[in-house]
Design a protein around this motif. Structure first.
Motif, PDB file in Angstrom:
ATOM      1  N   UNK A 128       0.844  -1.190   0.000  1.00  0.00           N
ATOM      2  CA  UNK A 128       0.000   0.000   0.000  1.00  0.00           C
ATOM      3  C   UNK A 128       0.881   1.243   0.000  1.00  0.00           C
ATOM      4  N   UNK A 129       0.711   2.076  -1.026  1.00  0.00           N
ATOM      5  CA  UNK A 129       1.462   3.332  -1.129  1.00  0.00           C
ATOM      6  C   UNK A 129       0.465   4.476  -0.984  1.00  0.00           C
ATOM      7  N   UNK A 130       0.744   5.374  -0.068  1.00  0.00           N
ATOM      8  CA  UNK A 130      -0.099   6.539   0.187  1.00  0.00           C
ATOM      9  C   UNK A 130       0.588   7.768  -0.400  1.00  0.00           C
ATOM     10  N   UNK A 131      -0.171   8.582  -1.135  1.00  0.00           N
ATOM     11  CA  UNK A 131       0.343   9.826  -1.708  1.00  0.00           C
ATOM     12  C   UNK A 131      -0.562  10.957  -1.222  1.00  0.00           C
ATOM     13  N   UNK A 132       0.028  12.034  -0.721  1.00  0.00           N
ATOM     14  CA  UNK A 132      -0.784  13.143  -0.216  1.00  0.00           C
ATOM     15  C   UNK A 132      -0.209  14.485  -0.645  1.00  0.00           C
ATOM     16  N   UNK A 133      -1.082  15.463  -0.707  1.00  0.00           N
ATOM     17  CA  UNK A 133      -0.710  16.858  -0.953  1.00  0.00           C
ATOM     18  C   UNK A 133      -1.744  17.703  -0.217  1.00  0.00           C
ATOM     19  N   UNK A 134      -1.420  18.968   0.021  1.00  0.00           N
ATOM     20  CA  UNK A 134      -2.381  19.795   0.755  1.00  0.00           C
ATOM     21  C   UNK A 134      -3.602  20.081  -0.112  1.00  0.00           C
ATOM     22  N   UNK A 135      -4.694  20.448   0.547  1.00  0.00           N
ATOM     23  CA  UNK A 135      -5.979  20.618  -0.134  1.00  0.00           C
ATOM     24  C   UNK A 135      -5.933  21.665  -1.238  1.00  0.00           C
ATOM     25  N   UNK A 136      -5.269  22.776  -1.005  1.00  0.00           N
ATOM     26  CA  UNK A 136      -5.209  23.828  -2.027  1.00  0.00           C
ATOM     27  C   UNK A 136      -4.516  23.337  -3.293  1.00  0.00           C
ATOM     28  N   UNK A 137      -3.419  22.631  -3.135  1.00  0.00           N
ATOM     29  CA  UNK A 137      -2.688  22.106  -4.291  1.00  0.00           C
ATOM     30  C   UNK A 137      -3.529  21.069  -5.032  1.00  0.00           C
ATOM     31  N   UNK A 138      -4.182  20.194  -4.292  1.00  0.00           N
ATOM     32  CA  UNK A 138      -5.001  19.153  -4.919  1.00  0.00           C
ATOM     33  C   UNK A 138      -6.161  19.764  -5.694  1.00  0.00           C
ATOM     34  N   UNK A 139      -6.819  20.748  -5.102  1.00  0.00           N
ATOM     35  CA  UNK A 139      -7.929  21.405  -5.787  1.00  0.00           C
ATOM     36  C   UNK A 139      -7.431  22.129  -7.038  1.00  0.00           C
ATOM     37  N   UNK A 140      -6.281  22.770  -6.933  1.00  0.00           N
ATOM     38  CA  UNK A 140      -5.699  23.453  -8.090  1.00  0.00           C
ATOM     39  C   UNK A 140      -5.451  22.454  -9.215  1.00  0.00           C
ATOM     40  N   UNK A 141      -4.849  21.322  -8.899  1.00  0.00           N
ATOM     41  CA  UNK A 141      -4.574  20.298  -9.902  1.00  0.00           C
ATOM     42  C   UNK A 141      -5.865  19.745 -10.501  1.00  0.00           C
ATOM     43  N   UNK A 142      -6.845  19.480  -9.641  1.00  0.00           N
ATOM     44  CA  UNK A 142      -8.102  18.917 -10.109  1.00  0.00           C
ATOM     45  C   UNK A 142      -8.844  19.843 -11.057  1.00  0.00           C
ATOM     46  N   UNK A 143      -8.897  21.130 -10.700  1.00  0.00           N
ATOM     47  CA  UNK A 143      -9.600  22.078 -11.556  1.00  0.00           C
ATOM     48  C   UNK A 143      -8.829  22.354 -12.838  1.00  0.00           C
TER      49      UNK A 143
END
Length: 188
Positions: A128-143
């Motif tokens: 199991x590999x977990x990858x995380x980033x802060x919410x602002x960065x993730x939302x920026x990437x998603x949008x």
């Protein structure tokens, strides 16, 4: 997120030393799981199953794809049968074509919910590999990927996935943890 050759080499060593047939790359949306899954698949010459293909749209949340993963991929692989899954078409809001999971020493499953507790009993070994980033960065990437019109879906999904990960203790159960920029987290 692309990991360095050193980090990738370390991950490959972990896959091989754990004798893991199933490699689950999990974490919040927009953290870099798809890119890492592709890197691992290339290095291991393994097929990739994308959880985005197994969710039935935004509404069921990350747990919604877990049942399809279990039924279509995990159970057949665990019993030596050929796995196949049906891809969800997000644009037409319906199920599309079937995809075969080619026979392979390793199978990569990437996406939110890929390392749900149901994978713990997989008989072929799991990493199991977990990858995380802060919410602002993730939302920026998603949008940037999905467009501004998807903002409300993304905000709701981020809430749903946080609840899912809290119930599943996914981060705590991970064998390896990475930040969303390809670095190993020190609490691994």
């Amino acid at each position: 997120m692309t990991v360095t050759p050193e980090v990738l080499g370390g991950l490959l060593d972990r896959v091989r030393s754990a004798d893991a047939r199933l490699v689950c790359v999990d974490g919040p949306a927009g953290s870099g799981k798809t890119t890492l899954g592709a890197q691992l698949a290339d290095a291991l010459e393994a097929p990739v199953v994308h959880m985005d293909d197994l969710y039935e749209g935004w509404e069921p949340g990350p747990g919604g794809g877990a049942e399809n993963l279990r039924r279509w991929v995990l159970e057949p692989l665990a019993t030596g049968r050929r796995a196949r899954y049906r891809r969800y078409d997000w644009e037409s809001a319906g199920w599309a074509e079937w995809h075969e999971v080619p026979p392979s020493v390793h199978v990569i499953v990437e996406g939110c919910g890929s390392a749900a507790r149901q994978v713990d009993a997989f008989p072929g070994g799991v990493l199991r590999i977990w990858v995380e980033a802060d919410d602002d960065e993730r939302l920026r990437r998603g949008l940037a990927r999905d467009g501004e019109a998807a903002r409300d879906h993304w905000i709701r999904w981020m809430t749903d996935e946080a609840e899912h990960f809290a119930r599943e203790h996914t981060r705590e159960r991970a064998d390896v943890r990475l930040d969303g920029f390809g670095g190993l987290l020190t609490d691994t």
